[in-house]
Write an enzyme that holds these catalytic residues in place. Structure first.
Site, PDB file in Angstrom:
ATOM      1  N   ALA A  44       7.090 -19.251 -20.108  1.00 32.34           N
ATOM      2  CA  ALA A  44       6.746 -18.398 -18.953  1.00 32.34           C
ATOM      3  C   ALA A  44       6.306 -19.208 -17.739  1.00 32.34           C
ATOM      4  O   ALA A  44       5.671 -18.673 -16.837  1.00 32.34           O
ATOM      5  CB  ALA A  44       5.653 -17.404 -19.343  1.00 32.34           C
ATOM      6  N   ALA A  45       6.692 -20.486 -17.701  1.00 34.95           N
ATOM      7  CA  ALA A  45       6.245 -21.343 -16.593  1.00 34.95           C
ATOM      8  C   ALA A  45       6.735 -20.821 -15.248  1.00 34.95           C
ATOM      9  O   ALA A  45       5.966 -20.711 -14.285  1.00 34.95           O
ATOM     10  CB  ALA A  45       6.728 -22.776 -16.814  1.00 34.95           C
ATOM     11  N   ASP A  70       7.777 -17.797 -14.429  1.00 34.18           N
ATOM     12  CA  ASP A  70       7.184 -16.495 -14.099  1.00 34.18           C
ATOM     13  C   ASP A  70       5.746 -16.660 -13.614  1.00 34.18           C
ATOM     14  O   ASP A  70       5.312 -15.990 -12.666  1.00 34.18           O
ATOM     15  CB  ASP A  70       7.218 -15.568 -15.319  1.00 34.18           C
ATOM     16  CG  ASP A  70       8.632 -15.190 -15.717  1.00 34.18           C
ATOM     17  OD1 ASP A  70       9.516 -15.156 -14.839  1.00 34.18           O
ATOM     18  OD2 ASP A  70       8.854 -14.918 -16.911  1.00 34.18           O
TER      19      ASP A  70
END
Length: 309
Positions: free
Chosen positions: A252-253, A255
């Site tokens: 999820a970096a 996002d």
């Protein structure tokens, strides 16, 4: 942290079913896994959570099914400082699902069922016209129906609401949509899909950014993984480096970066400072497992930045 303008995120909600196993099964083979978890995901929800935990005044336009997973997701989002009033419950439909196999090398194969995400129609967007029109910014991705992304962008543009687009997953987009976008945040793959230019260095990034400027987008931020971000405003570009950390899980970096970035811009931080804030949020996220469980809170981001001074 100063008072900031309001943010509307429009996007997807998924339940991620993640099975870790040593090697992927071949057709007809059954393989025993060594770890299983269900985590909440979806690019829209991840970015909404990142914005909410970063301190944004945020509402989320999305859809879940009328199932127990959908109920759990809505309850979780509400605890992340998100106004879930515009999250629609779709009768007779399941909440979006991602089935993810992760092998011993950390590689993954993913199958997705859109479920209720496919029901995020232009009509549901129109029902939120006033909310979008009164917001300071609208943040979207491409896991929702394209006609709905277009409808929301038109409402925002007409009302001088900033339109921010994270063009993921990578796909070609009509110039009609790009002309409505104020801020775009592709990674190298997405930038190539949109411009035809392979991005391998800063010079390539500048060329790709110029193509997007010519389509009407004022601010282009091309994320370059560990090399940081190429930031270009009307053709004036610079690379803003990220932070070096030991990555555990990068799921999820991007996002996290997007949600934190828009939060910082709505606090009227200068662009380089907003990018640095977003880099810090993403740096914390990659040191933790999972999508939404990895997203940091504002206090953690501020403390991380204090340690870098």
């Amino acid at each position: 942290m100063q008072n900031a303008g309001s943010l509307v995120v429009l996007g997807s909600i998924n339940a991620d079913h993640i099975l870790n196993l040593q090697s992927f099964p071949t057709p007809g083979e059954t393989v025993t896994g060594n770890h299983y978890q269900v985590a909440f995901g979806g690019k829209g929800a991840n970015q909404a959570v990142a914005a909410g935990r970063s301190g944004a005044n945020i509402a989320f336009i999305a859809c879940t099914g009328d199932d127990s997973i959908g109920e759990s997701v809505r309850q979780q989002l509400a605890t992340d400082n998100i106004d879930i009033t515009p999250v629609s419950v779709i009768k007779g439909e399941s909440t979006g699902v991602a089935l993810i196999f992760v092998n011993g090398e950390g590689e993954n194969v993913i199958g997705i069922h859109a479920g209720a995400n496919a029901a995020l129609s232009p009509a549901l967007v129109e029902a939120q016209r006033e909310r979008i029109a009164n917001a300071s910014a609208l943040l979207m991705q491409l896991e929702s129906p394209l006609e709905s992304v277009m409808a929301a962008a038109k409402i925002a543009h007409q009302n001088k609401t900033i339109v921010a687009l994270n063009p993921a997953p990578a796909r070609e987009l009509p110039d009609e949509l790009l002309a409505l976008v104020d801020i775009i945040t592709p990674n190298e793959t997405e930038a190539e899909k949109l411009t035809g230019i392979r991005v391998e260095n800063d010079e390539d990034a500048a060329k790709a950014a110029q193509v997007l400027h010519e389509k009407g987008i004022r601010t282009v931020l091309i994320t370059l993984g560990s090399r940081g971000v190429w930031a270009s405003v009307n053709g004036e570009g610079q690379r803003v480096p990220g932070f070096r950390v030991q990555a555990v899980d990068t799921i999820a970096a991007g996002d996290t970066f997007n949600g934190a970035l828009i939060t910082a811009l709505l606090e009227e931080k200068p662009l380089p400072e907003a990018i640095r804030f977003a880099h810090a949020a993403a740096a914390i996220a990659v040191t933790r497992k999972g999508a939404q469980p990895s997203v940091p809170w504002r206090e953690e981001i501020d403390a991380f930045l204090d340690r870098q001074r």
